[in-house]
Design a protein around this motif. Sequence first.
Motif, short mmCIF file in Angstrom:
data_model
loop_
_atom_site.label_atom_id
_atom_site.label_comp_id
_atom_site.label_asym_id
_atom_site.label_seq_id
_atom_site.Cartn_x
_atom_site.Cartn_y
_atom_site.Cartn_z
N CYS A 296 -24.91 8.20 -2.93
CA CYS A 296 -25.80 9.20 -2.33
C CYS A 296 -26.00 10.28 -3.38
N GLU A 342 -20.69 7.66 -1.80
CA GLU A 342 -20.74 8.23 -0.45
C GLU A 342 -19.34 8.37 0.17
N ARG A 343 -18.48 7.36 -0.08
CA ARG A 343 -17.17 7.37 0.58
C ARG A 343 -16.33 8.57 0.15
N LYS A 346 -18.14 11.91 2.13
CA LYS A 346 -18.53 12.03 3.54
C LYS A 346 -17.63 12.97 4.37
N LEU A 349 -18.59 16.89 3.01
CA LEU A 349 -19.96 17.22 2.64
C LEU A 349 -20.35 18.67 2.96
N PRO A 369 -29.12 10.17 1.31
CA PRO A 369 -28.10 9.15 1.60
C PRO A 369 -28.57 7.74 1.22
#
Length: 441
Positions: A296, A342-343, A346, A349, A369
């Motif tokens: 992302c 992304e992991r 998340k 954020l 995303p």
Amino acid sequence: MIKITKFGGSSVANAEQFKKVKDIIESDEARRFVVISAAGKADKEDNKITDLLYLCHAHVEYHVDYHGIFDIIRKRFIDIKNELGLSLNIEKELDELAERIPKLSVDELVSRGEYFTSRMMADYLRFPFVDAADVIKINYDGSIDFDATDENLRFIMKDHDRFVLPGFYGTTPDGSIKVMSRGGSDITGSILARCLHADLYENWTDVSGFLMADPRIVKDPLGIEKITYAELRELSYMGASVLHEDAVFPVKEANIPINILNTNRPMDKGTIILDTIPKDNSKTAITGIAGKKGFCALSFNKRNMPESVGFCRKILSVFEKYGISVEHIPSGIDSIAMVVQERYIKNCLYDLIAEIKEKAEPDDVKFIPDLALIATVGRNMSNRIGTSGRLFTALAKNDVNVKIMIQAFDEINILVGVSSEDMDNAIRAIYDAFVTEAHIA
Ligand code: ASP
């Protein structure tokens, strides 16, 4: 000529696989130093001995009877032994091991997978067995003590001109067994190759080397015959993995080629990995394509960004504080974006954005995303005019919208960021443009 031959778990999964290994070893006198993984999966339903040993340890930890699991491991070993008609008496040792399990460290317990598989292989090949515990020295921080390992090998080589050695483990300075990370037998093979000044490190597995693209995405992709370490690194990072990453460094430094080969198809050439390969004018231009989802981006706008000295540093310092690695930084005149996995982001954020707003005062922040990154890699791409033109034309023709484009100065990788849902289509388009069309033309 010295070849180090390392066989992965699927190559030693059962007696039938042991026979294939023997044929391979006996067909070439240079194959005198053999590294063996623990018996792995013969098929999808099967279990890896290493997984079962970890499971055994988990049973002990939670005070659940482990004997049932250990019996499965025992049976796997005994079946191999009986089917090959080996005279080695491992039954007694396995029974003793079963009783000692609660007292063993997890590392010592899981190392027994490689230990027993290698003992049987040594017996079957009629090669001496050398225990990795007496050879491979591992520092407390997990790094390899090459000087001590070298010295041990020099001592062993006085009496042996061939041997079988278990992969995946060694000993720390206090003599305790330490295992490497999963898949670590690749590293053992690489250490031996370097210390024994091997001419070639053969890594035998269940695929005939690397393919130019993921066969789940591209139908029947071509194999990669030769690849440089640098190209491999770019492709492996994006998920094309056959070899443990840490196995590259020892042989790369010593300039020893690695050949990835298939135990089930020993006549296939596989893939050769080399430090440098002279550029050529092959029609294809690329070596391989790999894509990875799960990225992302956070994009920051600031009016007159070039004048705001320190803007990037302030943003980056917040990412650093949260322990998030920034993978790419595409930028415009008044905007800059941070591409991350992304992991990792998340769960933090909102805190991260709030802190960046406070520290760097951007005018606007956007979250993008579901990105996939696609690496088109090739040592022959540099200075070849029209390569990126061909790539982007192929994407346009296939209705793929490109969100990010990155190329570093070594010009061996053109990276594009697309929506995750476009990834497979984009990889097929690039493959067709560079490989299928080049071969038809
Ligand atoms: N047996 C270990 C594993 O399954 C190490 C190896 O196979 O290389 O990860």
